[in-house]
Design an enzyme around this catalytic site. Structure first.
Site, mmCIF file in Angstrom:
data_model
loop_
_atom_site.group_PDB
_atom_site.id
_atom_site.type_symbol
_atom_site.label_atom_id
_atom_site.label_comp_id
_atom_site.label_asym_id
_atom_site.label_seq_id
_atom_site.Cartn_x
_atom_site.Cartn_y
_atom_site.Cartn_z
ATOM 1 N N ALA A 18 42.209 33.408 45.834
ATOM 2 C CA ALA A 18 42.471 33.296 44.465
ATOM 3 C C ALA A 18 41.164 32.319 43.709
ATOM 4 O O ALA A 18 40.933 31.445 44.543
ATOM 5 C CB ALA A 18 43.663 32.645 43.955
ATOM 6 N N CYS A 19 40.884 32.708 42.608
ATOM 7 C CA CYS A 19 39.692 31.576 42.121
ATOM 8 C C CYS A 19 40.462 31.258 40.766
ATOM 9 O O CYS A 19 40.945 32.179 40.207
ATOM 10 C CB CYS A 19 38.504 32.310 42.044
ATOM 11 S SG CYS A 19 38.150 33.518 41.138
#
Length: 107
Positions: free
Chosen positions: A8-9
């Site tokens: 996830a970013c």
């Protein structure tokens, strides 16, 4: 050897999927079974299930933002890595995780 990962970013777009692809490619080269869940802008994809968790040796989580449902991995060895490192150094990360797992199994 079986590894799970969640990527996830902050923007939930490019790096989330680039990291997942980098881990999958590196694992294939090394002969490691891996499942990568992405938590991007369109939600959770390729969700890791209880059955997936059952026989896993370690979990890789990106640490740039909170991972949803991280409690699923309680009690498992967890490696937290920056998303940019996963994109650029997936093979080295898997080497370190593999060395840890092999060392633990020999004890």
């Amino acid at each position: 050897m079986k590894i799970l990962a969640v990527t996830a970013c902050p923007s939930g777009v490019a790096h989330t999927y680039m990291a997942a692809e980098a881990l999958e490619k590196a694992a294939k080269v090394k002969g490691i079974e891996i499942k990568v869940e992405t938590q991007g802008s369109i939600g959770i994809e390729n969700k890791i299930t209880a059955a997936d968790i059952k026989d896993t040796d370690a979990v890789i989580l990106t640490k740039d933002m909170g991972i949803k449902e991280a409690e699923r991995f309680n009690g498992l060895p967890i490696v937290k890595v920056a998303i940019s490192d996963v994109v650029k150094k997936a093979e080295q990360i898997l080497d370190k995780v593999e060395a840890y797992i092999n060392g633990k199994k020999q004890v």
